[in-house]
Design a protein around this motif. Structure first.
Motif, PDB file in Angstrom:
ATOM      1  N   MET A   1      -3.142   1.193  36.783  1.00  0.00           N
ATOM      2  CA  MET A   1      -1.930   1.120  35.980  1.00  0.00           C
ATOM      3  C   MET A   1      -1.900   2.314  35.035  1.00  0.00           C
ATOM      4  O   MET A   1      -2.937   2.900  34.722  1.00  0.00           O
ATOM      5  N   VAL A   2      -0.688   2.666  34.598  1.00  0.00           N
ATOM      6  CA  VAL A   2      -0.531   3.825  33.729  1.00  0.00           C
ATOM      7  C   VAL A   2       0.773   3.689  32.956  1.00  0.00           C
ATOM      8  O   VAL A   2       1.667   2.932  33.346  1.00  0.00           O
ATOM      9  N   ASN A   3       0.879   4.404  31.814  1.00  0.00           N
ATOM     10  CA  ASN A   3       2.136   4.518  31.084  1.00  0.00           C
ATOM     11  C   ASN A   3       2.831   5.806  31.501  1.00  0.00           C
ATOM     12  O   ASN A   3       2.186   6.762  31.900  1.00  0.00           O
TER      13      ASN A   3
ATOM     14  N   ASP B   1       0.841  -1.187   0.000  1.00  0.00           N
ATOM     15  CA  ASP B   1       0.000   0.000   0.000  1.00  0.00           C
ATOM     16  C   ASP B   1       0.882   1.244   0.000  1.00  0.00           C
ATOM     17  O   ASP B   1       2.097   1.156  -0.136  1.00  0.00           O
ATOM     18  N   ASP B   2       0.276   2.416   0.150  1.00  0.00           N
ATOM     19  CA  ASP B   2       1.026   3.671   0.034  1.00  0.00           C
ATOM     20  C   ASP B   2       1.378   4.250   1.396  1.00  0.00           C
ATOM     21  O   ASP B   2       1.518   5.461   1.546  1.00  0.00           O
ATOM     22  N   ILE B   3       1.537   3.393   2.379  1.00  0.00           N
ATOM     23  CA  ILE B   3       1.874   3.835   3.732  1.00  0.00           C
ATOM     24  C   ILE B   3       3.285   3.379   4.089  1.00  0.00           C
ATOM     25  O   ILE B   3       3.670   2.245   3.822  1.00  0.00           O
ATOM     26  N   LYS B   4       4.061   4.269   4.690  1.00  0.00           N
ATOM     27  CA  LYS B   4       5.375   3.912   5.214  1.00  0.00           C
ATOM     28  C   LYS B   4       5.353   4.101   6.723  1.00  0.00           C
ATOM     29  O   LYS B   4       4.569   4.899   7.251  1.00  0.00           O
ATOM     30  N   THR B   5       6.205   3.362   7.418  1.00  0.00           N
ATOM     31  CA  THR B   5       6.140   3.333   8.872  1.00  0.00           C
ATOM     32  C   THR B   5       7.519   3.486   9.494  1.00  0.00           C
ATOM     33  O   THR B   5       8.546   3.278   8.839  1.00  0.00           O
ATOM     34  N   ARG B   6       7.524   3.848  10.763  1.00  0.00           N
ATOM     35  CA  ARG B   6       8.734   3.865  11.577  1.00  0.00           C
ATOM     36  C   ARG B   6       8.383   3.260  12.930  1.00  0.00           C
ATOM     37  O   ARG B   6       7.319   3.534  13.492  1.00  0.00           O
ATOM     38  N   THR B   7       9.273   2.408  13.457  1.00  0.00           N
ATOM     39  CA  THR B   7       9.078   1.831  14.784  1.00  0.00           C
ATOM     40  C   THR B   7      10.310   2.103  15.629  1.00  0.00           C
ATOM     41  O   THR B   7      11.416   2.281  15.101  1.00  0.00           O
ATOM     42  N   TRP B   8      10.139   2.127  16.944  1.00  0.00           N
ATOM     43  CA  TRP B   8      11.254   2.330  17.860  1.00  0.00           C
ATOM     44  C   TRP B   8      10.883   1.763  19.226  1.00  0.00           C
ATOM     45  O   TRP B   8       9.721   1.486  19.506  1.00  0.00           O
ATOM     46  N   SER B   9      11.881   1.600  20.054  1.00  0.00           N
ATOM     47  CA  SER B   9      11.645   1.084  21.399  1.00  0.00           C
ATOM     48  C   SER B   9      12.664   1.701  22.360  1.00  0.00           C
ATOM     49  O   SER B   9      13.845   1.803  22.017  1.00  0.00           O
ATOM     50  N   PRO B  10      12.217   2.124  23.545  1.00  0.00           N
ATOM     51  CA  PRO B  10      10.815   2.114  23.977  1.00  0.00           C
ATOM     52  C   PRO B  10      10.118   3.430  23.673  1.00  0.00           C
ATOM     53  O   PRO B  10      10.757   4.485  23.614  1.00  0.00           O
ATOM     54  N   LEU B  11       8.817   3.360  23.488  1.00  0.00           N
ATOM     55  CA  LEU B  11       7.991   4.555  23.468  1.00  0.00           C
ATOM     56  C   LEU B  11       7.639   4.950  24.894  1.00  0.00           C
ATOM     57  O   LEU B  11       7.721   6.119  25.278  1.00  0.00           O
ATOM     58  N   SER B  12       7.253   3.969  25.685  1.00  0.00           N
ATOM     59  CA  SER B  12       6.825   4.248  27.054  1.00  0.00           C
ATOM     60  C   SER B  12       7.040   3.001  27.892  1.00  0.00           C
ATOM     61  O   SER B  12       7.367   1.942  27.379  1.00  0.00           O
ATOM     62  N   TRP B  13       6.870   3.155  29.184  1.00  0.00           N
ATOM     63  CA  TRP B  13       6.903   2.004  30.081  1.00  0.00           C
ATOM     64  C   TRP B  13       5.653   2.048  30.954  1.00  0.00           C
ATOM     65  O   TRP B  13       5.063   3.115  31.156  1.00  0.00           O
ATOM     66  N   ALA B  14       5.234   0.893  31.421  1.00  0.00           N
ATOM     67  CA  ALA B  14       4.001   0.810  32.206  1.00  0.00           C
ATOM     68  C   ALA B  14       4.259   0.065  33.499  1.00  0.00           C
ATOM     69  O   ALA B  14       5.139  -0.793  33.576  1.00  0.00           O
ATOM     70  N   PHE B  15       3.485   0.406  34.524  1.00  0.00           N
ATOM     71  CA  PHE B  15       3.590  -0.307  35.788  1.00  0.00           C
ATOM     72  C   PHE B  15       2.236  -0.439  36.449  1.00  0.00           C
ATOM     73  O   PHE B  15       1.319   0.329  36.182  1.00  0.00           O
ATOM     74  N   LEU B  16       2.120  -1.472  37.267  1.00  0.00           N
ATOM     75  CA  LEU B  16       0.933  -1.678  38.085  1.00  0.00           C
ATOM     76  C   LEU B  16       1.063  -0.806  39.320  1.00  0.00           C
ATOM     77  O   LEU B  16       2.061  -0.867  40.040  1.00  0.00           O
ATOM     78  N   ASN B  17       0.056   0.018  39.557  1.00  0.00           N
ATOM     79  CA  ASN B  17       0.072   0.932  40.690  1.00  0.00           C
ATOM     80  C   ASN B  17      -0.705   0.360  41.863  1.00  0.00           C
ATOM     81  O   ASN B  17      -1.834  -0.107  41.696  1.00  0.00           O
ATOM     82  N   MET B  18      -0.099   0.417  43.046  1.00  0.00           N
ATOM     83  CA  MET B  18      -0.750  -0.007  44.280  1.00  0.00           C
ATOM     84  C   MET B  18      -0.739   1.171  45.247  1.00  0.00           C
ATOM     85  O   MET B  18       0.291   1.838  45.401  1.00  0.00           O
TER      86      MET B  18
END
Length: 559
Positions: A453-455, A305-322
């Motif tokens: 939880m949150v990023n 198709d006519d779409i190009k992409t870019r990926t990377w790591s990390p974008l964000s991190w997540a954790f369980l909040n208590m």
């Protein structure tokens, strides 16, 4: 200036939150998702600023040959988040940071490799052409670029820098990065293009933190208006916003640096992932951030198709909040038992469709500050049972509510998986799905939760990361964690004479929270961009912090 020694963190956090989100009466975050990616920078303050440089993807931004660049056009951006408070000093949401990143410049430039620089061609150029730091790290002298113009037509001078820094330092402003100036005694104007910052005590991360967008320079005396009409020195100027719908940026013809090439950037708020993908496939958008997780493998690298992409790591991190302030999560044994209940790889596979990896530390994988001696705890129900038994609470004593926002469907999926894990361990957990604004109000602002939880994004610098999230008075410590040992390690790191002295202290801080488990670290999530073939300069779009976007060197075919 203030040394912040008498802060009531509950009051300060709530006030800052209200200003950051602009939620009237509700009592989202550059740090919190929807709101805050980050890892840690590794550069050190030097007597004079270093230059930029790099090599391709790992170095500085690159553009096509200037002869090939076509100017003009409107780029329509399908944005995954709702922008919040537009005051660059108060706002705490990554969504707003992405939007304002093309409007403002910080004083200190940052390379793609998270090195400080005065080079105007680096990924995130700064407004200082030079700086000198005294040997004792007590005096910082900055020389400004001449001929830089704000969007209101006024020229950038040292008075604007002084005003900006004094405003951030004033507790009444509610600036998210007020702590940067906690050791600042005064900001003095030496002449039109020279500003001097005098410290009352050594604060080793100071120079690095002046590269954050939260310390951007605004015109003198503009504080009462920039929340509605942002004014910066960046390549694009603010035109309008209909919150939750659309916003518009216009090319600033008098921009001091390279670009911009586009006439206009139009932001369309498209929180539904499938709608974003359909929109770019059908041509409604020229670029989108956050390809739907379940579609990434079909879209990325698809040459059909006519779409190009870019990926990377990390974008964000997540954790369980208590909620560490309330039973049963005021007991560290109970919290650690919860950690042993969770299969982190199953979360990555099931909720992220494999687009990420488990982590025990929020520091970037390549960061010199990252503690490589800690690793995610594996799922072990026998060990969890032992720890529940050691705790002061019975495992079946509580009916726990897990508040999760529908703004992130993968959080709902992750919560569902964790609910199943917890039930196997004997915990009674009910999931409550909230709209993003309700989550922000209930969980972050008011601490009304047991599990959540949150990023987080944009925390590439260790002092900002480990001070804000887990110190007793940290501006993002909404879980109520308190540890004198941890606070001391982070404070000692900030007082260190250099990076080599600070590294083991930040690694010690990571060990402490890994053992205390105020939160359960879950994953790093990959980031993605998609653009139509007529969009060029995608490699320049992502900011060094892996979260904010910049459109100053992006251009489109005009044929």
């Amino acid at each position: 200036m203030t040394d912040n020694t008498d802060f009531d963190p509950t009051d300060v956090d709530r006030r800052r939150f209200l200003k950051a989100t602009g939620l009237a009466g509700a009592g989202g975050m550059t740090a919190i998702a929807g709101c805050a990616g980050g890892g840690d920078g590794t550069e050190e303050p030097t007597d004079t600023a270093g230059g930029g440089g790099g090599d391709g993807d790992g170095g500085e931004t690159t553009t096509a040959d200037p002869g090939e660049i076509q100017e003009g056009g409107t780029l329509v951006w399908g944005h995954s988040e709702v922008t919040q408070n537009l005051d660059i000093h108060q706002t705490a949401t990554a969504s707003t940071g992405r939007f304002l990143n093309s409007v403002y410049d910080a004083l200190v430039g940052l390379t793609r490799d998270l090195e400080l620089s005065t080079d105007p061609d680096v990924a995130s150029p700064g407004l200082a052409t030079d700086w000198e730091v005294s040997d004792d790290l007590m005096t910082y002298t900055f020389t400004l670029r001449e001929g830089v113009t704000f969007h209101d037509g006024t020229e950038l001078t040292a008075e604007d820098v002084k005003y900006s820094f004094d405003r951030i330092a004033d507790p009444e402003t509610g600036a998210i990065m007020q702590f940067v100036f906690g050791s600042t005694d005064s900001v003095e104007v030496e002449d039109d293009y020279t500003v001097v910052v005098n410290q009352s005590e050594r604060y080793q991360p100071f120079l690095r933190q002046l590269a954050f967008s939260g310390t951007s320079i605004v015109p003198a005396d503009s504080g009462d208006t920039i929340g509605d009409e942002p004014v910066g020195t960046g390549p694009f100027e603010f035109v309008m916003r209909q919150q939750g719908n659309r916003a518009e940026l216009e090319a600033f013809d008098d921009y001091w640096g390279e670009g911009p090439y586009l006439d206009t950037v139009e932001e369309r708020t498209v929180t539904d992932p499938d709608s974003r993908l359909t929109g770019i496939q059908e041509g409604s958008y020229d670029v989108i951030n956050d390809i739907p997780l379940d579609d990434i493998n079909d879209v990325v690298g698809n040459e059909g198709d006519d779409i190009k992409t870019r990926t990377w790591s990390p974008l964000s991190w997540a954790f369980l909040n208590m909620n560490n302030n309330e039973p049963p999560f005021d007991d560290p044994d109970f919290r650690k038992a919860v950690d042993f209940c969770i299969d982190k790889q199953a979360l990555v596979d099931g909720a992220l469709f494999g687009n990420g990896e488990p982590t025990a530390s929020p520091s970037f994988p390549a960061s010199a500050f990252r503690n490589e001696d800690i690793s995610p705890r594996g799922q072990d129900f026998d060990r969890a049972a032992e720890l529940f038994e050691q705790s002061q609470y019975d495992v079946g004593e509580f009916d726990l509510t897990f508040k999760v926002t529908t703004n992130y469907p993968w959080h709902v999926d992750a919560a569902t998986l964790m609910q199943q894990f917890f039930q196997q361990a004997g915990l009674n957990v009910e999931i409550q799905q909230l709209q993003w604004s309700d989550w922000l109000s209930q969980v972050f602002a008011n601490g009304d939760f047991t599990l959540s939880m949150v990023n987080f994004f944009t925390f590439w610098e260790p002092a900002y990361l480990y001070t804000s999230l887990w110190t007793s008075d940290g501006s993002f410590n909404f879980r109520g964690y308190a540890s004198d040992e941890y606070d001391q390690a982070v404070a000692d790191a900030a007082q260190a004479s250099g990076r080599e002295e600070a590294i083991p202290l930040y690694q010690e801080a990571q060990s402490i929270i890994h053992e205390d488990v105020p939160d359960v670290m879950l994953w790093f999530r990959d980031g993605t961009l998609a653009a139509k073939d007529h969009v060029h300069g995608m490699d320049t779009m992502l900011s060094p912090n892996n979260s904010e976007l910049g459109f100053g060197r992006v251009w489109m075919d005009q044929g």
